[in-house]
Design a protein around this motif. Sequence first.
Motif, mmCIF file in Angstrom:
data_model
loop_
_atom_site.group_PDB
_atom_site.id
_atom_site.type_symbol
_atom_site.label_atom_id
_atom_site.label_comp_id
_atom_site.label_asym_id
_atom_site.label_seq_id
_atom_site.Cartn_x
_atom_site.Cartn_y
_atom_site.Cartn_z
ATOM 1 N N ASN A 41 3.093 13.281 50.349
ATOM 2 C CA ASN A 41 2.200 14.410 50.099
ATOM 3 C C ASN A 41 0.945 14.008 49.347
ATOM 4 O OD1 ASN A 41 3.827 16.519 51.212
ATOM 5 N ND2 ASN A 41 5.179 16.324 49.455
ATOM 6 N N ALA A 42 -0.180 14.598 49.750
ATOM 7 C CA ALA A 42 -1.366 14.535 48.908
ATOM 8 C C ALA A 42 -1.094 15.383 47.675
ATOM 9 C CB ALA A 42 -2.575 15.059 49.657
ATOM 10 N N MET A 43 -1.435 14.848 46.511
ATOM 11 C CA MET A 43 -1.161 15.533 45.251
ATOM 12 C C MET A 43 -2.467 15.759 44.495
ATOM 13 S SD MET A 43 2.102 16.083 45.137
ATOM 14 C CE MET A 43 2.332 16.519 43.401
ATOM 15 N N ALA A 44 -2.417 16.658 43.533
ATOM 16 C CA ALA A 44 -3.646 17.007 42.823
ATOM 17 C C ALA A 44 -3.352 17.461 41.405
ATOM 18 C CB ALA A 44 -4.382 18.115 43.568
ATOM 19 N N TRP A 45 -4.364 17.376 40.581
ATOM 20 C CA TRP A 45 -4.351 17.970 39.252
ATOM 21 C C TRP A 45 -5.266 19.190 39.266
ATOM 22 C CZ3 TRP A 45 -1.236 16.940 35.250
ATOM 23 C CH2 TRP A 45 -0.548 15.720 35.242
ATOM 24 N N TYR A 46 -4.797 20.233 38.615
ATOM 25 C CA TYR A 46 -5.549 21.467 38.469
ATOM 26 C C TYR A 46 -5.645 21.780 36.982
ATOM 27 C CZ TYR A 46 -4.082 22.042 43.361
ATOM 28 O OH TYR A 46 -3.842 21.854 44.686
ATOM 29 N N ARG A 47 -6.601 22.624 36.609
ATOM 30 C CA ARG A 47 -6.663 23.082 35.231
ATOM 31 C C ARG A 47 -7.058 24.546 35.187
ATOM 32 N NH1 ARG A 47 -11.825 19.578 32.901
ATOM 33 N NH2 ARG A 47 -13.511 20.744 33.926
ATOM 34 N N GLN A 48 -6.602 25.200 34.125
ATOM 35 C CA GLN A 48 -6.884 26.616 33.953
ATOM 36 C C GLN A 48 -7.203 26.877 32.496
ATOM 37 O OE1 GLN A 48 -3.707 29.302 35.146
ATOM 38 N NE2 GLN A 48 -5.173 30.953 35.469
ATOM 39 N N ALA A 49 -8.422 27.341 32.258
ATOM 40 C CA ALA A 49 -8.846 27.724 30.915
ATOM 41 C C ALA A 49 -8.560 29.214 30.724
ATOM 42 C CB ALA A 49 -10.330 27.427 30.729
ATOM 43 N N PRO A 50 -8.426 29.667 29.489
ATOM 44 C CA PRO A 50 -8.150 31.086 29.243
ATOM 45 C C PRO A 50 -9.179 31.988 29.907
ATOM 46 C CG PRO A 50 -7.859 29.834 27.240
ATOM 47 C CD PRO A 50 -8.460 28.887 28.249
ATOM 48 N N GLY A 51 -8.686 32.988 30.646
ATOM 49 C CA GLY A 51 -9.576 33.943 31.289
ATOM 50 C C GLY A 51 -10.216 33.455 32.565
ATOM 51 N N GLU A 52 -9.844 32.249 32.997
ATOM 52 C CA GLU A 52 -10.438 31.701 34.217
ATOM 53 C C GLU A 52 -9.371 31.428 35.258
ATOM 54 O OE1 GLU A 52 -14.061 29.325 31.884
ATOM 55 O OE2 GLU A 52 -12.930 28.362 33.498
ATOM 56 N N GLU A 53 -9.811 31.249 36.490
ATOM 57 C CA GLU A 53 -8.892 30.897 37.562
ATOM 58 C C GLU A 53 -8.531 29.411 37.488
ATOM 59 O OE1 GLU A 53 -10.337 34.095 40.996
ATOM 60 O OE2 GLU A 53 -10.610 31.956 41.286
ATOM 61 N N ARG A 54 -7.395 29.075 38.077
ATOM 62 C CA ARG A 54 -6.985 27.685 38.153
ATOM 63 C C ARG A 54 -7.908 26.959 39.133
ATOM 64 N NH1 ARG A 54 -0.692 27.139 38.455
ATOM 65 N NH2 ARG A 54 -1.036 28.261 36.514
ATOM 66 N N LYS A 55 -8.375 25.772 38.730
ATOM 67 C CA LYS A 55 -9.332 25.032 39.551
ATOM 68 C C LYS A 55 -8.832 23.625 39.825
ATOM 69 C CE LYS A 55 -13.254 27.483 37.450
ATOM 70 N NZ LYS A 55 -14.478 27.337 36.623
ATOM 71 N N LEU A 56 -9.182 23.125 40.985
ATOM 72 C CA LEU A 56 -8.834 21.766 41.366
ATOM 73 C C LEU A 56 -9.706 20.782 40.589
ATOM 74 C CD1 LEU A 56 -7.257 19.891 43.354
ATOM 75 C CD2 LEU A 56 -9.196 20.142 44.897
ATOM 76 N N VAL A 57 -9.075 19.792 39.993
ATOM 77 C CA VAL A 57 -9.791 18.787 39.211
ATOM 78 C C VAL A 57 -9.925 17.482 39.984
ATOM 79 C CG1 VAL A 57 -9.698 17.382 37.119
ATOM 80 C CG2 VAL A 57 -9.046 19.794 37.024
ATOM 81 N N ALA A 58 -8.816 17.025 40.559
ATOM 82 C CA ALA A 58 -8.812 15.751 41.275
ATOM 83 C C ALA A 58 -7.629 15.739 42.230
ATOM 84 C CB ALA A 58 -8.706 14.585 40.306
ATOM 85 N N SER A 59 -7.759 14.984 43.317
ATOM 86 C CA SER A 59 -6.668 14.866 44.273
ATOM 87 C C SER A 59 -6.565 13.431 44.768
ATOM 88 C CB SER A 59 -6.871 15.811 45.450
ATOM 89 O OG SER A 59 -8.016 15.448 46.176
ATOM 90 N N ILE A 60 -5.383 13.110 45.291
ATOM 91 C CA ILE A 60 -5.138 11.778 45.834
ATOM 92 C C ILE A 60 -4.221 11.929 47.040
ATOM 93 C CG2 ILE A 60 -3.220 11.395 44.194
ATOM 94 C CD1 ILE A 60 -4.049 8.403 44.207
ATOM 95 N N THR A 61 -4.600 11.304 48.137
ATOM 96 C CA THR A 61 -3.810 11.414 49.354
ATOM 97 C C THR A 61 -2.638 10.434 49.319
ATOM 98 O OG1 THR A 61 -5.024 9.725 50.566
ATOM 99 C CG2 THR A 61 -5.914 11.972 50.625
ATOM 100 N N SER A 62 -1.790 10.534 50.327
ATOM 101 C CA SER A 62 -0.688 9.583 50.441
ATOM 102 C C SER A 62 -1.213 8.171 50.659
ATOM 103 C CB SER A 62 0.246 9.990 51.579
ATOM 104 O OG SER A 62 -0.472 10.059 52.801
ATOM 105 N N GLY A 63 -2.425 8.064 51.165
ATOM 106 C CA GLY A 63 -3.062 6.773 51.376
ATOM 107 C C GLY A 63 -3.947 6.340 50.226
#
Length: 116
Positions: free
Chosen positions: A32-54
Amino acid sequence: QVQLVESGGGLVQPGGSLRLSCVASGSLFRLNAMAWYRQAPGEERKLVASITSGFTTMYADSVKGRFSISRDNAKNTLYLQMNNLKPDDTAGYYCNKAPPGNMYYWGQGTQVTVSS
């Protein structure tokens, strides 16, 4: 069901560094391609970085050049090295599958606070 356990957060001064880890249960992590997300108070969760299986990586503009995502498939572990941290990086950090497609259930996340 896959379980995700994030760790490594904490309180750090601006300019400091942290390394986050995410351990995933199950045998399909490496596929699976995996990713890190972050969520600050009062904000939506956002994609920070991702990495594929390759091992192809992608970063949000706000963290490019400061953050580095990596994975160790033998350990079912995803990492996020965060350097030159800024107060705007303060958020809860979560790992999950990279979009598109269905997500795993979210873990508890790990809190990163950047403050002097």
